[in-house]
Design a protein around this motif. Sequence first.
Motif, PDB file in Angstrom:
ATOM      1  N   GLY A 142       0.811  -1.226  -0.139  1.00 41.79           N
ATOM      2  CA  GLY A 142      -0.152   0.123  -0.062  1.00 41.79           C
ATOM      3  C   GLY A 142       0.777   1.227   0.111  1.00 41.79           C
ATOM      4  O   GLY A 142       0.339   2.313  -0.610  1.00 41.79           O
ATOM      5  N   GLY A 143       1.982   1.358   0.747  1.00 40.98           N
ATOM      6  CA  GLY A 143       3.014   2.276   0.713  1.00 40.98           C
ATOM      7  C   GLY A 143       3.724   2.322  -0.336  1.00 40.98           C
ATOM      8  O   GLY A 143       3.998   3.039  -1.278  1.00 40.98           O
ATOM      9  N   ILE A 144       4.634   1.285  -0.480  1.00 40.17           N
ATOM     10  CA  ILE A 144       5.672   1.003  -1.462  1.00 40.17           C
ATOM     11  C   ILE A 144       5.666  -0.516  -1.750  1.00 40.17           C
ATOM     12  O   ILE A 144       5.633  -1.173  -1.065  1.00 40.17           O
ATOM     13  N   SER A 145       5.904  -0.836  -3.234  1.00 38.99           N
ATOM     14  CA  SER A 145       5.947  -1.957  -3.607  1.00 38.99           C
ATOM     15  C   SER A 145       7.428  -2.012  -4.115  1.00 38.99           C
ATOM     16  O   SER A 145       7.735  -1.188  -5.258  1.00 38.99           O
ATOM     17  N   ASN A 146       8.443  -2.829  -3.752  1.00 37.75           N
ATOM     18  CA  ASN A 146       9.839  -2.764  -4.288  1.00 37.75           C
ATOM     19  C   ASN A 146      10.047  -4.111  -4.917  1.00 37.75           C
ATOM     20  O   ASN A 146      10.221  -5.157  -4.159  1.00 37.75           O
ATOM     21  N   THR A 147      10.550  -4.033  -6.112  1.00 37.07           N
ATOM     22  CA  THR A 147      10.962  -5.255  -6.857  1.00 37.07           C
ATOM     23  C   THR A 147      12.463  -4.947  -7.236  1.00 37.07           C
ATOM     24  O   THR A 147      13.003  -5.904  -7.988  1.00 37.07           O
ATOM     25  N   GLY A 148      13.017  -3.904  -7.004  1.00 33.19           N
ATOM     26  CA  GLY A 148      14.248  -3.397  -7.509  1.00 33.19           C
ATOM     27  C   GLY A 148      15.229  -3.427  -6.044  1.00 33.19           C
ATOM     28  O   GLY A 148      15.413  -4.416  -5.158  1.00 33.19           O
ATOM     29  N   THR A 149      15.651  -2.425  -5.620  1.00 33.83           N
ATOM     30  CA  THR A 149      16.447  -1.847  -4.449  1.00 33.83           C
ATOM     31  C   THR A 149      15.891  -0.862  -3.697  1.00 33.83           C
ATOM     32  O   THR A 149      15.586   0.122  -4.285  1.00 33.83           O
ATOM     33  N   MET A 150      15.874  -1.119  -2.430  1.00 36.56           N
ATOM     34  CA  MET A 150      15.140   0.023  -1.699  1.00 36.56           C
ATOM     35  C   MET A 150      15.993   0.296  -0.427  1.00 36.56           C
ATOM     36  O   MET A 150      16.228  -0.602   0.236  1.00 36.56           O
TER      37      MET A 150
END
Length: 460
Positions: A142-150
Amino acid sequence: MSRRHIPAVLGLVTGALVAVPAPAAHAATVTVPCSVPDLVAAINAANSSPGPDTLQLARKCTYRLAAPDPVSPGNGLPEIRSEITIDGRGSTIARDKTAPKFRILFVTGTGNLTLRHTTIKGGFAVDCPFFEDDLPGIVCGGGISNTGTMRVTRSKFIGNTSESGVFAQGGGIDSPGTGSVSETEMAGNHVIYNGSAIGGGAAGAAIVNDGPLTVTRSRLTWNTATVTENTQSFAFGAGIISFAPTTVEDTVVSKNRSFAPGGFARGAVSNGIPEPGRMTVTGGAITDNTSDAPHGFAQGGAIANNALMTVSKVKISGNRAVAKDGTARGGGVRVGPFGTLDLTDSHITGNVVDAPNGTAQGGGLDNPDGGTLTARRNQVLRNTVIAKDGTAQGGGLYHGGGTTGLGTTTLEGNTISRNRAGDGGGIFKASGVLTLNGDVIRDNRPNNCSPVGAVPGCTG
């Protein structure tokens, strides 16, 4: 559930015998006025630039998103596709209450986001980029979806939601990529299964990760995981649930709630299906969380582990597993049938299991179904198991061998004292293998160990 990881594009260029040097890419810093269009334009420009970019937001501004991004309508802002730092300087990025539903940020496989000093508020996910091809209907991040680098530091995630009629995960953050969260507050986030089918789920109200994750010096509080009544569905990990290697250090997980009427409610800190990788929790506290499953199964008020897990120097106190007319197990810690837990130098105190008209077991520690628990130098004190008009066993510890009879609990140098239950105030052993080595078991009510003679070396 299948897993796929989206690798980051590294942009490596191999040369021949003579390589022509490319122009150097310089980091750029851009000051973004207190305006959503300016923020959108800044992210689009950063995605197009060859080097890393830093976006400095206006101090204490609220960037209120009234509409989704036209290119990626599941998100409020343009996708993060390159190396971008968002320095909020105390600002907030929020979905307007009257806006359509969308998450705030999505980091693609090529994206590399550093977020600092920023509040992410009111995001409401409607899709899940990580699963969209092979498992449609799952909603995440809901806030962030990360499929890379976070990398998230010194930020806040407040009131974000993931809701689905199939499976919802990651109310605040969903990270199948590589992630880290430090000195960050995750509060009032929600993950909701609203379907009618049997066996749906809501997982990770604050955080869920399918990729490697580190959480340090953060606070996960007042987050909720809920499922539709009487669907035999799963609400678990109201604070955090991991499906990949995870390290949690010096973090407070408190006042979170998993609620599954007629289903399965599991711990505020959960380790998911048995997969390679270990969850390690060191320091900090897991306190005052609740797993509530009336007419169902509450399993682990604080921790529910069904994979590989190490817990060390953690305060686990005031947690509750509650199941009116059902089964409640593990007010503090529950080990599942595939779980292996190493628990050391921790305090498991004042946890409660309560199952009126049902079965209540394992006030402090619960290993009922064939898992493996090794506990060394812990204080297991003042835990309670109650079940008015039902069965209440194992105030300090409940141990069972499961269907195979092979469950193992090894205790060494622990103190199990002043716990209470209907039977086995200190320890109740139903079956399996339980061994003591230098443990102090005393002053439990109505007895220290039960049945009589079941636990060698324990009397009274």
